[in-house]
Design an enzyme around this catalytic site. Structure first.
Site, mmCIF file in Angstrom:
data_model
loop_
_atom_site.group_PDB
_atom_site.id
_atom_site.type_symbol
_atom_site.label_atom_id
_atom_site.label_comp_id
_atom_site.label_asym_id
_atom_site.label_seq_id
_atom_site.Cartn_x
_atom_site.Cartn_y
_atom_site.Cartn_z
ATOM 1 N N GLU A 107 14.409 30.154 -55.209
ATOM 2 C CA GLU A 107 13.553 31.008 -56.026
ATOM 3 C C GLU A 107 14.405 32.044 -56.753
ATOM 4 O OE1 GLU A 107 9.237 33.053 -55.536
ATOM 5 O OE2 GLU A 107 10.711 33.591 -54.008
ATOM 6 N N GLU A 128 1.853 35.422 -47.810
ATOM 7 C CA GLU A 128 2.083 34.666 -49.033
ATOM 8 C C GLU A 128 3.533 34.911 -49.425
ATOM 9 O OE1 GLU A 128 2.657 34.617 -53.157
ATOM 10 O OE2 GLU A 128 0.861 35.882 -53.021
ATOM 11 N N LYS A 160 2.283 49.908 -46.730
ATOM 12 C CA LYS A 160 3.694 50.160 -47.021
ATOM 13 C C LYS A 160 4.014 49.482 -48.345
ATOM 14 C CE LYS A 160 7.577 48.950 -46.957
ATOM 15 N NZ LYS A 160 8.541 48.918 -48.131
#
Length: 504
Positions: free
Chosen positions: A387, A255, A180
């Site tokens: 982030e 990750e 995907k």
């Protein structure tokens, strides 16, 4: 280079390109112009069901996992050759789709081919088990078996490299998969499907369903016939994936996000550290998971280093991603552009000094943000804790080694870190004190594919690379063999007691 219109992007299920069951599509936009590139099939649960069923049949009934390792790896190597033969087209599609400079997508395409070569060679060398003789009566041995169907969910910032980073070990070890891709960068996945098909990989082994995480992605994660989920992306999404997949006890490799520090001590090689800091945050348009987005600089070096940063940043070439001279291109999508700009405004509100930013006048329609430098930053500010995933570097001074370590660890993330010093003892001491999955000393982000890649804390679960990928995509089975006769406990050999007679 001309921004050519790409063809329509479809799913790839059971060896053929196809429309979605519901017939819905979404528009894929060019980040350089914000004009449509093409339409993309929008995947649904029904499309995921078809793709997983195809992958399951290919695993259970097809030849893929049963063929000789030599024959399977020959196909894997042909995929690498196919990527190399189509390298310029792949790099073009990647730059068109993501806004990454073509000088960088060419390198990513070369890495994509290397991923397949590396894992083919690794499986050839390591597809073996162990033997445990036991008292001359038993032989216990282990074998590594493919697990089954893997769900691979990839991000938009380095599509072809990260797709192949997952697909290569998955297929090399005999599994089948459903990929995907990120909805903002679908183009190169379809080219990869063409190459895999031309390499002779049987139908159903590799499948693609395009679409959104809330629908296609969620259905893939929750599907009971998907045993493995490998995900690279944002931390909050990773948490949701774990919740959705927990009912079927899937194996996860994740990750996730990062807020990685680069620590520069006063005794560092000034020019090399400067080059590395600039490359680490502004290459990839700042949209890099391991970007050194926090510069922790020893106070005595602060002013000199910041002045050099300002001078160099002003000379970074911002422009058309298809121009080989471009160093920073447009961000992936208008929505992400707004998010990064919101963080820049937040930095001002929090009291930071902002240098750079804004959109070049010659490219008013693109998702451009000139490289940004934030000074006067305190580690508790949101721009130092969250982030941003854009070309934004926050500078934080420190006075002592202990303070540098404290600042480096004072975030929820732990993906990567970088240390610059000429003192080797301090380099190792600081590296080992930092809470992160990976640390580079006196180096930019250089990878060895044998080394584990992944993070700690909120930056992920598990490791990818080398035998770590091998272990994720295989199941270890232990087989016990009796070597001749040996005593076996006897049950049921005693005579049954007589039943007492009961008088009525």
């Amino acid at each position: 280079m001309e921004h050519r219109q790409a063809e329509r992007t479809l799913h790839f299920i059971d060896g053929r390109f196809c429309e979605g069951v519901a017939g819905r599509n979404f528009i894929n936009l060019n980040p350089f112009t914000n004009q449509p590139i093409n339409e993309v099939a929008e995947g649904s649960k029904e499309d995921i069901d078809l793709a997983v069923a195809a992958a399951r049949r290919a695993f259970d009934e097809g030849p893929w996992r049963r063929m000789s390792v030599k024959d399977r790896l020959a196909m894997i190597l042909r995929i690498a050759e196919g990527i190399e033969a189509n390298a310029e087209e792949i790099a073009y599609l990647e730059s068109l789709d993501t806004g990454l400079p073509i000088s960088q997508t060419r390198k990513q395409t070369a890495r994509a081919a290397e991923n397949f070569r590396f894992f083919a060679e690794m499986v050839a060398a390591r597809l073996h088990g162990e033997a445990f003789p036991v008292d001359r009566s038993f032989l216990n041995y282990t074998i590594h078996k493919p697990v089954g169907v893997a769900g691979l969910i990839t991000p938009w910032n380095a599509p072809v490299m990260l797709e192949t980073w997952k697909v290569a070990p998955c297929l090399a070890t005999g599994n089948t998969c459903v990929l995907k891709p990120a909805e903002w960068s679908p183009l190169t996945a379809s080219k990869l499907a063409e190459i895999i098909q031309e390499a002779g990989v049987p139908a159903g082994v590799f499948n693609i369903v395009h679409g959104f995480g809330e629908t296609a992605g969620a259905a893939l994660v929750a599907h009971p016939d998907v045993q493995l989920i490998s995900f690279t992306g944002e931390t909050t999404t990773g948490m949701e994936i774990m919740r959705n997949g927990s009912a079927t006890l899937k194996r996860f490799s994740m990750e996730l996000g990062g807020k990685s520090p680069v620590i520069v001590f006063a005794d560092a090689d000034f020019e090399r550290a400067l080059d590395a800091v600039i490359f680490g945050i502004y290459s990839f348009n700042g949209e890099r998971c391991t970007a050194n987005s926090r510069l922790l600089i020893e106070e005595s070096l602060h002013d000199r280093f910041v002045a050099a940063l300002e001078e160099r940043i002003a000379r970074i070439r911002v422009g058309d991603p298809l121009d080989p001279a471009t160093e920073v291109g447009p961000l992936i999508h208008r929505e992400h552009w707004k998010r990064v700009n919101a963080y820049i405004e937040l930095a001002k509100e929090e009291g930071a000094v902002v240098t750079g930013g804004g959109c070049p006048e010659e490219f008013p329609d693109g998702n451009f943000i000139r490289p940004v430098l934030l000074t006067g930053v305190r580690n508790e500010m949101r721009v130092a804790q969250e982030e941003i995933f854009g070309p934004v570097l926050a500078v934080i001074p420190f006075q002592t080694e202990a303070e540098a370590i404290r600042l480096a660890n004072d975030v929820k993330y732990g993906l990567a870190a970088y240390v610059w010093t000429s003192d080797l003892k301090r380099a190792h001491t600081v590296a080992q004190a930092i809470e992160s999955g990976m640390v580079w000393i006196n180096s930019q982000n250089v990878r060895d594919l044998r080394a584990p890649f992944g993070g700690t804390k909120y930056s992920g679960i598990g490791r990818e690379g080398g035998h770590y990928s091998f272990e994720f995509y295989t199941e270890v089975q232990t087989v016990h063999v009796a070597l001749g006769e040996h005593p076996i406990p006897k049950f049921g050999h005693s005579p049954q007691p007589k039943q007492a007679t009961v008088s009525h």
